[in-house]
Design an enzyme around this catalytic site. Sequence first.
Site, PDB file in Angstrom:
ATOM      1  N   HIS A  23     -16.110  21.489 -20.244  1.00 46.60           N
ATOM      2  CA  HIS A  23     -17.320  22.093 -19.657  1.00 46.60           C
ATOM      3  C   HIS A  23     -18.270  22.673 -20.712  1.00 46.60           C
ATOM      4  O   HIS A  23     -19.416  22.989 -20.400  1.00 46.60           O
ATOM      5  CB  HIS A  23     -16.964  23.205 -18.665  1.00 46.60           C
ATOM      6  CG  HIS A  23     -16.226  22.715 -17.459  1.00 46.60           C
ATOM      7  ND1 HIS A  23     -16.693  21.685 -16.675  1.00 46.60           N
ATOM      8  CD2 HIS A  23     -15.047  23.115 -16.904  1.00 46.60           C
ATOM      9  CE1 HIS A  23     -15.821  21.465 -15.686  1.00 46.60           C
ATOM     10  NE2 HIS A  23     -14.819  22.312 -15.812  1.00 46.60           N
TER      11      HIS A  23
HETATM   12 ZN    ZN Z   1     -10.600  21.308 -14.282  1.00 49.95          ZN
END
Ligand code: ZN
Length: 243
Positions: A23
């Site tokens: 992320h």
């Molecule tokens: Zn994840």
Amino acid sequence: AISEVCTGKLKNAFALVRPPGHHAERGQAKGFCLFNNIAVGARYAQERLKVGRILIVDWDLHHGNGTQHSFEEDPTILYFSTHQFPYYPGTGAYTEIGTGKGRGYTVNVPLTIGYGDAEYLSLFERVLKPIALEFKPELILVSAGFDIYIGDPLGGMNVTPVGFAAMTRAIMDIADQCCEGKVALTLEGGYDVNGERDSGKEVLKELSGLNKTSPAELAGSAMQEMVDTVVARVKSVHDQYWK
Ligand code: ZN
């Protein structure tokens, strides 16, 4: 891990690192991730170890927004992701296929909840494998998240330890055909400690050759409708880029 694999000291490797990475954006930590381990690793392999084409397989429950954004304009790095959708972080629609020269080199496979071993293996067989064999990576990197585990508190997927083993084997089979088996995995998410332990062990048994699970056998019992719908969607945006 990538150095050892690329120089042939190890056939494959699993970096059991924390925090996870997929992320993290270039300039922003996000979703428990500080640095994008797999993206940094891929560029390291290209710049320091002279690797050309790299396939990144991301089977984490969540879409790897940071990894996609790092390489969406780059045809030398193919990013393939299966993920629960719509869900955190919001990216990863099947229509996100890359930009500019990178069009076709981002393959998103967004899924509703309820996908298990057989469906994942079937999607690997029908989408990942043919594209990967056409792309011919020189190295395969895997964002191995265990939050698709059946008991994971954040996820709605039903993958069991045997499923993780078979997914690993499916990727190893592709690597054997393209790049002398060169695979390096890195740990992403996973929020059921026992599930992560059991599944991680099965992945390691597969990588080390102690087990040889058959992906085809597991894929055989897939709920065809669940798989067909997704394959049709991916085909509708990628058939101009891949045979
Ligand atoms: Zn994840």
